[in-house]
Design an enzyme around this catalytic site. Structure first.
Site, PDB file in Angstrom:
ATOM      1  CE  LYS A  73      55.215  75.790 -17.232  1.00 18.01           C
ATOM      2  NZ  LYS A  73      54.992  74.570 -16.165  1.00 18.01           N
ATOM      3  CB  SER A 148      51.456  75.739 -16.452  1.00 10.19           C
ATOM      4  OG  SER A 148      52.401  75.026 -15.929  1.00 10.19           O
ATOM      5  CB  SER A 172      52.297  71.652 -15.460  1.00 11.71           C
ATOM      6  OG  SER A 172      51.251  72.596 -14.671  1.00 11.71           O
TER       7      SER A 172
END
Length: 474
Positions: A73, A148, A172
Protein backbone atom coordinates in the site's frame (compact mmCIF):
# COMPACT_ATOMS: atom_id res chain seq x y z
CA UNK A 1 10.51 -21.20 -2.96
CA UNK A 2 8.66 -19.82 0.04
CA UNK A 3 5.56 -21.10 1.78
CA UNK A 4 2.84 -18.78 0.41
CA UNK A 5 0.59 -20.11 -2.31
CA UNK A 6 -0.12 -18.55 -5.66
CA UNK A 7 0.68 -19.52 -9.21
CA UNK A 8 3.95 -21.49 -9.27
CA UNK A 9 6.69 -20.60 -11.68
CA UNK A 10 6.25 -22.54 -14.94
CA UNK A 11 8.46 -25.62 -15.36
CA UNK A 12 11.99 -24.62 -16.20
CA UNK A 13 11.38 -20.98 -15.35
CA UNK A 14 13.23 -19.59 -12.33
CA UNK A 15 12.15 -16.76 -10.06
CA UNK A 16 13.61 -14.19 -12.46
CA UNK A 17 11.47 -15.57 -15.28
CA UNK A 18 8.31 -15.40 -13.19
CA UNK A 19 8.60 -11.79 -12.05
CA UNK A 20 8.34 -10.25 -15.57
CA UNK A 21 5.14 -12.23 -16.27
CA UNK A 22 3.59 -10.96 -13.03
CA UNK A 23 4.84 -7.46 -13.80
CA UNK A 24 3.13 -7.33 -17.19
CA UNK A 25 -0.20 -8.01 -15.48
CA UNK A 26 0.47 -5.37 -12.82
CA UNK A 27 0.90 -2.63 -15.42
CA UNK A 28 -2.81 -2.87 -16.17
CA UNK A 29 -3.99 -3.08 -12.58
CA UNK A 30 -4.00 -1.03 -9.39
CA UNK A 31 -0.25 -0.40 -9.27
CA UNK A 32 0.55 3.24 -8.46
CA UNK A 33 4.31 3.00 -9.00
CA UNK A 34 6.35 -0.05 -9.94
CA UNK A 35 9.95 -1.19 -9.42
CA UNK A 36 10.07 -4.00 -11.95
CA UNK A 37 13.74 -3.65 -12.89
CA UNK A 38 14.85 -3.82 -9.26
CA UNK A 39 12.46 -6.74 -8.67
CA UNK A 40 13.99 -8.61 -11.61
CA UNK A 41 17.51 -8.08 -10.22
CA UNK A 42 16.38 -9.36 -6.81
CA UNK A 43 14.76 -12.38 -8.46
CA UNK A 44 18.03 -13.15 -10.24
CA UNK A 45 19.79 -13.06 -6.88
CA UNK A 46 17.24 -15.59 -5.60
CA UNK A 47 17.97 -17.84 -8.60
CA UNK A 48 21.68 -17.60 -7.85
CA UNK A 49 21.10 -18.51 -4.21
CA UNK A 50 19.00 -21.51 -5.24
CA UNK A 51 21.66 -22.68 -7.70
CA UNK A 52 24.27 -22.63 -4.94
CA UNK A 53 22.14 -25.23 -3.17
CA UNK A 54 22.42 -24.42 0.56
CA UNK A 55 19.46 -26.76 1.21
CA UNK A 56 15.69 -26.25 1.33
CA UNK A 57 15.42 -26.57 5.13
CA UNK A 58 18.01 -23.85 5.65
CA UNK A 59 16.40 -21.54 3.09
CA UNK A 60 12.89 -22.06 4.45
CA UNK A 61 13.99 -21.23 7.99
CA UNK A 62 16.09 -18.20 7.04
CA UNK A 63 13.96 -16.90 4.15
CA UNK A 64 10.37 -18.13 4.62
CA UNK A 65 9.13 -15.87 1.79
CA UNK A 66 12.05 -16.36 -0.58
CA UNK A 67 11.21 -15.06 -4.06
CA UNK A 68 7.56 -14.33 -3.29
CA UNK A 69 6.29 -11.21 -5.16
CA UNK A 70 4.53 -8.71 -2.91
CA UNK A 71 2.93 -5.31 -3.31
CA UNK A 72 2.69 -2.57 -0.71
CA UNK A 73 0.00 0.00 0.00
CA UNK A 74 1.43 3.35 -1.06
CA UNK A 75 0.90 4.77 2.43
CA UNK A 76 3.83 2.60 3.60
CA UNK A 77 7.45 3.57 3.00
CA UNK A 78 9.14 1.37 0.40
CA UNK A 79 12.64 2.64 -0.36
CA UNK A 80 12.76 4.57 -3.62
CA UNK A 81 8.99 4.58 -4.09
CA UNK A 82 6.45 7.43 -3.71
CA UNK A 83 4.83 7.86 -0.31
CA UNK A 84 2.03 10.37 -0.93
CA UNK A 85 -1.08 8.65 0.49
CA UNK A 86 -2.89 10.32 -2.38
CA UNK A 87 -2.14 13.84 -1.11
CA UNK A 88 -1.18 16.30 -3.85
CA UNK A 89 1.06 18.24 -1.43
CA UNK A 90 3.21 15.09 -1.12
CA UNK A 91 3.39 14.18 -4.82
CA UNK A 92 7.17 14.60 -4.83
CA UNK A 93 7.83 12.64 -1.62
CA UNK A 94 9.99 9.56 -2.20
CA UNK A 95 10.63 7.12 0.64
CA UNK A 96 14.25 6.95 1.78
CA UNK A 97 13.73 3.90 4.00
CA UNK A 98 11.40 0.94 4.47
CA UNK A 99 8.48 0.70 6.88
CA UNK A 100 9.14 -1.87 9.62
CA UNK A 101 6.82 -4.50 8.12
CA UNK A 102 8.21 -3.93 4.63
CA UNK A 103 11.75 -4.37 5.94
CA UNK A 104 10.79 -7.60 7.67
CA UNK A 105 9.16 -8.99 4.54
CA UNK A 106 12.21 -8.13 2.44
CA UNK A 107 14.51 -9.74 5.00
CA UNK A 108 12.33 -12.86 4.75
CA UNK A 109 13.07 -12.98 1.01
CA UNK A 110 9.97 -11.31 -0.44
CA UNK A 111 10.36 -9.21 -3.60
CA UNK A 112 8.34 -5.95 -3.73
CA UNK A 113 6.91 -5.19 -7.17
CA UNK A 114 5.76 -1.70 -6.23
CA UNK A 115 3.22 0.36 -4.32
CA UNK A 116 -0.54 0.44 -4.84
CA UNK A 117 -3.26 3.05 -4.77
CA UNK A 118 -5.26 4.19 -1.73
CA UNK A 119 -7.82 6.83 -0.85
CA UNK A 120 -6.68 10.35 0.08
CA UNK A 121 -4.97 10.09 3.49
CA UNK A 122 -6.39 6.56 3.81
CA UNK A 123 -9.70 7.77 5.23
CA UNK A 124 -12.31 6.72 2.68
CA UNK A 125 -13.57 3.46 1.25
CA UNK A 126 -13.08 4.26 -2.44
CA UNK A 127 -9.46 4.33 -3.64
CA UNK A 128 -9.43 7.50 -5.69
CA UNK A 129 -7.25 10.59 -5.32
CA UNK A 130 -5.79 13.56 -7.22
CA UNK A 131 -2.36 11.96 -7.51
CA UNK A 132 -3.08 8.61 -9.15
CA UNK A 133 -6.75 8.77 -10.03
CA UNK A 134 -9.27 5.97 -9.50
CA UNK A 135 -8.76 2.22 -9.15
CA UNK A 136 -11.35 -0.10 -10.71
CA UNK A 137 -12.63 -3.44 -9.48
CA UNK A 138 -11.28 -6.33 -11.61
CA UNK A 139 -14.67 -8.09 -11.46
CA UNK A 140 -16.51 -5.04 -12.82
CA UNK A 141 -14.65 -1.89 -13.88
CA UNK A 142 -17.69 0.21 -12.95
CA UNK A 143 -17.33 -0.86 -9.29
CA UNK A 144 -15.03 0.27 -6.50
CA UNK A 145 -12.13 -1.72 -5.07
CA UNK A 146 -12.78 -0.31 -1.62
CA UNK A 147 -10.39 1.57 0.59
CA UNK A 148 -8.17 2.55 1.82
CA UNK A 149 -6.04 -0.48 0.85
CA UNK A 150 -8.03 -0.72 -2.39
CA UNK A 151 -5.07 -1.01 -4.74
CA UNK A 152 -3.92 -4.08 -2.83
CA UNK A 153 -7.34 -5.69 -3.14
CA UNK A 154 -7.33 -5.04 -6.89
CA UNK A 155 -3.83 -6.38 -7.68
CA UNK A 156 -4.38 -9.49 -5.56
CA UNK A 157 -7.75 -10.29 -7.13
CA UNK A 158 -6.25 -9.81 -10.61
CA UNK A 159 -3.40 -12.24 -9.70
CA UNK A 160 -0.74 -9.54 -10.20
CA UNK A 161 0.74 -10.09 -6.76
CA UNK A 162 0.81 -12.89 -4.20
CA UNK A 163 0.95 -10.96 -0.91
CA UNK A 164 -0.31 -7.49 -0.04
CA UNK A 165 0.62 -5.14 2.80
CA UNK A 166 -2.39 -3.22 4.10
CA UNK A 167 -3.42 -1.10 7.05
CA UNK A 168 -6.80 -0.84 8.74
CA UNK A 169 -8.31 1.74 11.10
CA UNK A 170 -11.93 1.37 10.01
CA UNK A 171 -11.93 -1.62 7.69
CA UNK A 172 -9.24 -0.59 5.20
CA UNK A 173 -7.94 -4.16 4.85
CA UNK A 174 -11.25 -5.99 5.14
CA UNK A 175 -13.46 -3.89 2.84
CA UNK A 176 -11.07 -4.12 -0.15
CA UNK A 177 -10.58 -7.82 0.59
CA UNK A 178 -14.38 -8.27 0.56
CA UNK A 179 -15.05 -6.21 -2.57
CA UNK A 180 -12.26 -8.04 -4.44
CA UNK A 181 -12.90 -11.56 -3.20
CA UNK A 182 -9.62 -12.14 -1.33
CA UNK A 183 -8.56 -12.75 2.26
CA UNK A 184 -7.58 -9.95 4.62
CA UNK A 185 -6.63 -10.11 8.28
CA UNK A 186 -6.79 -7.31 10.84
CA UNK A 187 -4.62 -8.61 13.68
CA UNK A 188 -5.17 -8.07 17.37
CA UNK A 189 -4.24 -4.48 18.18
CA UNK A 190 -0.59 -3.81 19.06
CA UNK A 191 0.93 -6.98 17.59
CA UNK A 192 2.17 -5.78 14.19
CA UNK A 193 4.11 -2.46 14.14
CA UNK A 194 2.59 0.49 12.26
CA UNK A 195 5.87 2.41 11.92
CA UNK A 196 6.78 3.86 8.56
CA UNK A 197 3.39 4.77 7.13
CA UNK A 198 1.76 8.12 6.43
CA UNK A 199 -0.41 9.11 8.04
CA UNK A 200 0.45 7.16 11.16
CA UNK A 201 -1.78 7.04 14.22
CA UNK A 202 -1.29 9.28 17.24
CA UNK A 203 -2.99 9.50 20.62
CA UNK A 204 -5.86 7.08 21.15
CA UNK A 205 -5.81 6.03 17.50
CA UNK A 206 -2.62 4.02 18.05
CA UNK A 207 -4.93 1.47 19.68
CA UNK A 208 -7.16 1.29 16.59
CA UNK A 209 -4.77 1.26 13.60
CA UNK A 210 -3.59 -2.20 12.53
CA UNK A 211 -1.18 -3.37 9.84
CA UNK A 212 -1.89 -6.76 8.35
CA UNK A 213 -1.68 -9.15 5.38
CA UNK A 214 -3.92 -9.53 2.35
CA UNK A 215 -3.74 -12.71 0.22
CA UNK A 216 -5.66 -14.75 -2.35
CA UNK A 217 -5.23 -17.95 -0.33
CA UNK A 218 -6.11 -18.40 3.35
CA UNK A 219 -3.04 -20.53 4.12
CA UNK A 220 -0.79 -17.57 3.25
CA UNK A 221 -2.14 -15.32 6.01
CA UNK A 222 -0.37 -17.06 8.89
CA UNK A 223 3.22 -17.21 7.51
CA UNK A 224 3.00 -13.58 6.39
CA UNK A 225 1.53 -12.52 9.74
CA UNK A 226 4.42 -14.25 11.51
CA UNK A 227 6.96 -12.26 9.50
CA UNK A 228 5.09 -8.97 9.91
CA UNK A 229 4.72 -9.38 13.67
CA UNK A 230 8.35 -10.32 14.31
CA UNK A 231 8.94 -10.71 18.06
CA UNK A 232 5.33 -9.62 18.65
CA UNK A 233 4.11 -12.94 17.27
CA UNK A 234 4.76 -14.47 20.69
CA UNK A 235 1.60 -12.66 21.90
CA UNK A 236 -0.47 -14.77 19.53
CA UNK A 237 -1.20 -18.50 19.66
CA UNK A 238 -0.31 -19.42 16.09
CA UNK A 239 1.38 -22.66 17.15
CA UNK A 240 -1.73 -23.95 18.89
CA UNK A 241 -3.65 -26.60 16.95
CA UNK A 242 -7.27 -25.56 16.41
CA UNK A 243 -10.05 -28.13 16.78
CA UNK A 244 -12.92 -26.67 14.76
CA UNK A 245 -15.46 -28.90 16.53
CA UNK A 246 -14.56 -27.26 19.84
CA UNK A 247 -15.07 -23.69 18.64
CA UNK A 248 -18.20 -21.95 19.92
CA UNK A 249 -19.67 -20.30 16.84
CA UNK A 250 -21.91 -17.24 17.09
CA UNK A 251 -23.74 -15.53 14.24
CA UNK A 252 -25.16 -12.04 13.86
CA UNK A 253 -26.94 -11.23 10.60
CA UNK A 254 -26.88 -7.44 10.82
CA UNK A 255 -26.15 -4.55 13.19
CA UNK A 256 -29.73 -4.29 14.44
CA UNK A 257 -30.94 -1.66 12.01
CA UNK A 258 -28.83 1.49 12.30
CA UNK A 259 -30.42 4.47 10.53
CA UNK A 260 -26.96 5.50 9.30
CA UNK A 261 -26.21 2.24 7.48
CA UNK A 262 -27.74 0.39 4.52
CA UNK A 263 -29.71 -2.81 5.16
CA UNK A 264 -27.70 -5.97 4.47
CA UNK A 265 -28.20 -7.31 0.93
CA UNK A 266 -30.30 -10.48 0.75
CA UNK A 267 -27.53 -12.24 -1.18
CA UNK A 268 -25.03 -11.52 1.61
CA UNK A 269 -27.50 -12.82 4.20
CA UNK A 270 -28.06 -15.96 2.11
CA UNK A 271 -24.30 -16.56 1.86
CA UNK A 272 -23.94 -16.20 5.63
CA UNK A 273 -26.87 -18.60 6.14
CA UNK A 274 -25.11 -21.18 3.95
CA UNK A 275 -21.98 -20.83 6.10
CA UNK A 276 -24.01 -21.47 9.24
CA UNK A 277 -25.74 -24.49 7.70
CA UNK A 278 -22.42 -25.95 6.52
CA UNK A 279 -20.74 -25.51 9.91
CA UNK A 280 -23.66 -27.12 11.71
CA UNK A 281 -23.98 -30.09 9.34
CA UNK A 282 -20.28 -30.71 8.75
CA UNK A 283 -18.87 -30.09 12.23
CA UNK A 284 -21.91 -31.25 14.19
CA UNK A 285 -22.02 -28.07 16.26
CA UNK A 286 -24.75 -25.53 16.93
CA UNK A 287 -24.20 -21.95 15.79
CA UNK A 288 -25.71 -19.56 18.33
CA UNK A 289 -27.58 -16.63 16.81
CA UNK A 290 -26.98 -13.49 18.86
CA UNK A 291 -28.31 -9.96 18.90
CA UNK A 292 -25.97 -7.41 20.46
CA UNK A 293 -27.93 -4.18 20.89
CA UNK A 294 -24.94 -1.82 21.06
CA UNK A 295 -23.79 -2.87 17.57
CA UNK A 296 -26.63 -0.72 16.26
CA UNK A 297 -24.53 2.28 17.27
CA UNK A 298 -21.31 1.07 15.63
CA UNK A 299 -20.72 4.19 13.56
CA UNK A 300 -21.39 6.57 16.44
CA UNK A 301 -19.15 4.57 18.80
CA UNK A 302 -16.29 4.43 16.27
CA UNK A 303 -16.53 8.16 15.54
CA UNK A 304 -16.60 9.13 19.22
CA UNK A 305 -13.68 6.87 20.15
CA UNK A 306 -11.62 8.05 17.17
CA UNK A 307 -11.94 11.66 18.34
CA UNK A 308 -11.47 11.00 22.08
CA UNK A 309 -8.41 11.83 24.19
CA UNK A 310 -5.94 9.16 25.24
CA UNK A 311 -5.02 8.31 28.85
CA UNK A 312 -2.52 11.19 28.87
CA UNK A 313 -5.12 13.69 27.74
CA UNK A 314 -3.64 13.95 24.24
CA UNK A 315 -6.18 14.76 21.54
CA UNK A 316 -6.33 12.85 18.27
CA UNK A 317 -4.57 14.48 15.34
CA UNK A 318 -6.90 16.68 13.31
CA UNK A 319 -7.67 15.52 9.79
CA UNK A 320 -7.49 19.11 8.54
CA UNK A 321 -3.86 19.28 9.75
CA UNK A 322 -3.07 16.10 7.81
CA UNK A 323 -4.68 17.55 4.68
CA UNK A 324 -2.25 20.43 4.95
CA UNK A 325 0.60 17.94 5.53
CA UNK A 326 1.39 19.67 8.84
CA UNK A 327 1.81 22.99 7.08
CA UNK A 328 -1.06 25.43 6.86
CA UNK A 329 -4.27 23.66 8.03
CA UNK A 330 -6.96 23.22 5.40
CA UNK A 331 -10.29 25.00 5.87
CA UNK A 332 -12.91 22.43 4.78
CA UNK A 333 -15.65 24.95 3.95
CA UNK A 334 -13.29 26.97 1.74
CA UNK A 335 -12.07 23.76 0.08
CA UNK A 336 -15.69 22.77 -0.58
CA UNK A 337 -16.30 26.04 -2.39
CA UNK A 338 -13.12 25.50 -4.43
CA UNK A 339 -14.19 21.91 -5.18
CA UNK A 340 -17.54 23.10 -6.53
CA UNK A 341 -15.72 25.15 -9.18
CA UNK A 342 -13.07 22.51 -9.88
CA UNK A 343 -10.20 24.30 -8.11
CA UNK A 344 -9.53 22.10 -5.07
CA UNK A 345 -6.61 19.65 -4.97
CA UNK A 346 -8.56 17.46 -2.53
CA UNK A 347 -11.26 14.85 -3.10
CA UNK A 348 -14.82 15.48 -1.99
CA UNK A 349 -14.81 12.67 0.62
CA UNK A 350 -11.71 14.17 2.27
CA UNK A 351 -13.32 17.61 2.40
CA UNK A 352 -16.54 16.13 3.80
CA UNK A 353 -14.56 14.30 6.49
CA UNK A 354 -12.92 17.57 7.50
CA UNK A 355 -16.37 19.15 7.92
CA UNK A 356 -17.68 16.15 9.86
CA UNK A 357 -14.67 16.27 12.18
CA UNK A 358 -15.54 19.81 13.24
CA UNK A 359 -19.17 18.86 13.92
CA UNK A 360 -18.14 15.88 16.06
CA UNK A 361 -16.17 18.12 18.40
CA UNK A 362 -19.29 20.14 19.24
CA UNK A 363 -20.99 17.27 21.12
CA UNK A 364 -18.65 16.59 24.06
CA UNK A 365 -21.21 15.05 26.43
CA UNK A 366 -22.69 12.82 23.71
CA UNK A 367 -19.23 11.62 22.71
CA UNK A 368 -18.37 10.72 26.30
CA UNK A 369 -21.50 8.54 26.54
CA UNK A 370 -20.60 6.80 23.27
CA UNK A 371 -17.03 6.13 24.42
CA UNK A 372 -18.44 4.56 27.59
CA UNK A 373 -20.82 2.49 25.45
CA UNK A 374 -17.85 1.35 23.36
CA UNK A 375 -15.95 0.13 26.41
CA UNK A 376 -19.06 -1.69 27.61
CA UNK A 377 -19.46 -3.32 24.18
CA UNK A 378 -15.83 -4.44 24.29
CA UNK A 379 -16.42 -6.20 27.62
CA UNK A 380 -19.60 -7.78 26.27
CA UNK A 381 -17.80 -9.06 23.16
CA UNK A 382 -14.87 -10.48 25.12
CA UNK A 383 -17.29 -12.27 27.48
CA UNK A 384 -19.28 -13.69 24.56
CA UNK A 385 -16.26 -14.94 22.60
CA UNK A 386 -14.05 -16.08 25.47
CA UNK A 387 -11.01 -18.13 24.49
CA UNK A 388 -12.87 -20.45 22.10
CA UNK A 389 -15.46 -18.33 20.30
CA UNK A 390 -15.79 -17.04 16.73
CA UNK A 391 -18.44 -14.56 15.59
CA UNK A 392 -19.78 -14.64 12.00
CA UNK A 393 -20.70 -11.11 10.88
CA UNK A 394 -21.20 -9.41 7.48
CA UNK A 395 -18.10 -7.76 6.01
CA UNK A 396 -20.22 -4.96 4.54
CA UNK A 397 -23.96 -4.42 4.07
CA UNK A 398 -23.68 -4.36 0.25
CA UNK A 399 -21.63 -5.96 -2.51
CA UNK A 400 -19.02 -3.73 -4.20
CA UNK A 401 -20.83 -0.45 -4.96
CA UNK A 402 -20.52 1.47 -8.22
CA UNK A 403 -18.03 4.33 -8.40
CA UNK A 404 -19.00 7.49 -6.47
CA UNK A 405 -22.02 5.83 -4.81
CA UNK A 406 -20.32 5.44 -1.39
CA UNK A 407 -20.84 9.18 -0.90
CA UNK A 408 -24.58 8.38 -0.70
CA UNK A 409 -23.99 5.72 1.99
CA UNK A 410 -20.87 7.06 3.72
CA UNK A 411 -21.24 5.20 7.02
CA UNK A 412 -21.53 1.64 5.72
CA UNK A 413 -17.93 1.05 6.80
CA UNK A 414 -19.30 0.77 10.36
CA UNK A 415 -19.62 -3.00 9.82
CA UNK A 416 -15.82 -3.26 9.85
CA UNK A 417 -14.89 -0.14 11.85
CA UNK A 418 -16.47 -1.24 15.10
CA UNK A 419 -13.91 -4.03 15.52
CA UNK A 420 -11.01 -1.56 15.30
CA UNK A 421 -12.13 0.30 18.40
CA UNK A 422 -12.85 -3.03 20.12
CA UNK A 423 -9.30 -4.22 19.38
CA UNK A 424 -10.40 -7.65 18.17
CA UNK A 425 -8.76 -9.80 15.46
CA UNK A 426 -10.88 -10.21 12.32
CA UNK A 427 -10.40 -12.19 9.11
CA UNK A 428 -12.41 -11.36 5.99
CA UNK A 429 -13.13 -14.58 4.11
CA UNK A 430 -14.42 -14.70 0.50
CA UNK A 431 -17.45 -16.89 -0.24
CA UNK A 432 -17.43 -17.04 -4.03
CA UNK A 433 -19.36 -14.78 -6.40
CA UNK A 434 -22.96 -13.61 -6.32
CA UNK A 435 -25.55 -13.35 -9.10
CA UNK A 436 -23.88 -10.24 -10.55
CA UNK A 437 -20.47 -11.90 -10.64
CA UNK A 438 -19.25 -9.87 -7.67
CA UNK A 439 -17.53 -11.30 -4.57
CA UNK A 440 -19.39 -12.27 -1.43
CA UNK A 441 -17.73 -12.71 1.96
CA UNK A 442 -17.95 -12.82 5.73
CA UNK A 443 -16.04 -11.51 8.76
CA UNK A 444 -14.68 -13.97 11.32
CA UNK A 445 -14.15 -12.33 14.72
CA UNK A 446 -12.42 -13.68 17.85
CA UNK A 447 -11.36 -12.33 21.23
CA UNK A 448 -8.04 -10.49 21.54
CA UNK A 449 -4.93 -12.59 20.79
CA UNK A 450 -7.02 -15.43 19.37
CA UNK A 451 -6.10 -14.70 15.75
CA UNK A 452 -5.35 -18.41 15.29
CA UNK A 453 -9.06 -19.19 15.54
CA UNK A 454 -10.19 -16.87 12.75
CA UNK A 455 -7.27 -17.95 10.53
CA UNK A 456 -8.18 -21.62 11.00
CA UNK A 457 -11.86 -21.03 10.25
CA UNK A 458 -10.89 -19.04 7.13
CA UNK A 459 -8.95 -22.03 5.79
CA UNK A 460 -11.88 -24.29 6.58
CA UNK A 461 -14.40 -22.07 4.76
CA UNK A 462 -12.06 -21.64 1.79
CA UNK A 463 -12.16 -25.42 1.22
CA UNK A 464 -15.93 -25.49 1.57
CA UNK A 465 -16.83 -22.44 -0.53
CA UNK A 466 -13.93 -22.13 -2.96
CA UNK A 467 -12.29 -18.90 -1.78
CA UNK A 468 -10.89 -16.58 -4.44
CA UNK A 469 -12.31 -16.84 -7.98
CA UNK A 470 -10.32 -15.58 -10.96
CA UNK A 471 -12.07 -12.48 -12.44
CA UNK A 472 -13.81 -13.32 -15.70
CA UNK A 473 -13.87 -17.04 -14.96
CA UNK A 474 -17.45 -17.23 -13.70
Amino acid sequence: MGSPSGPPAPPGVGCSGWVPSVSRQARDSSESEARFEEALQEAQQVDKLLSEGPGDDYLEEKFPLLGVPITVKEAFSLHGMPNTSGLVNRRNVIATSDATVVSRLKQAGAIPLGVTNCSELCMWYESSNRVYGRTNNPYDLQRIVGGSSGGEGGVLAAACSVIGVGSDIGGSIRMPAFFNGVFGHKPTTGVVPNDGQFPNAHGVRTSFLCTGPMCRYAEDLEPVLRVMAGPGVSKLKLNEKVSLEKIKFHCMDHDGGSVFVSPVDKEILQAQKKVVEHIESDLGVQVQHVSIHKMKYSFQIWSAMMSSKDSNGQEAERFTDLLGDHGKPVWPLWELLKWLVGMSSHTFPAIALGLTEKLMKLNHSGNAKLVSMGKSLQEEMEALLGQDGVLLYPSHPTIAPKHHSPICMPFNFAYTAIFNVLGLPVTQCPLGLGSEGLPLGIQLVAAAYNDHLTLAVAQYLEKAFGGWVLPGKA
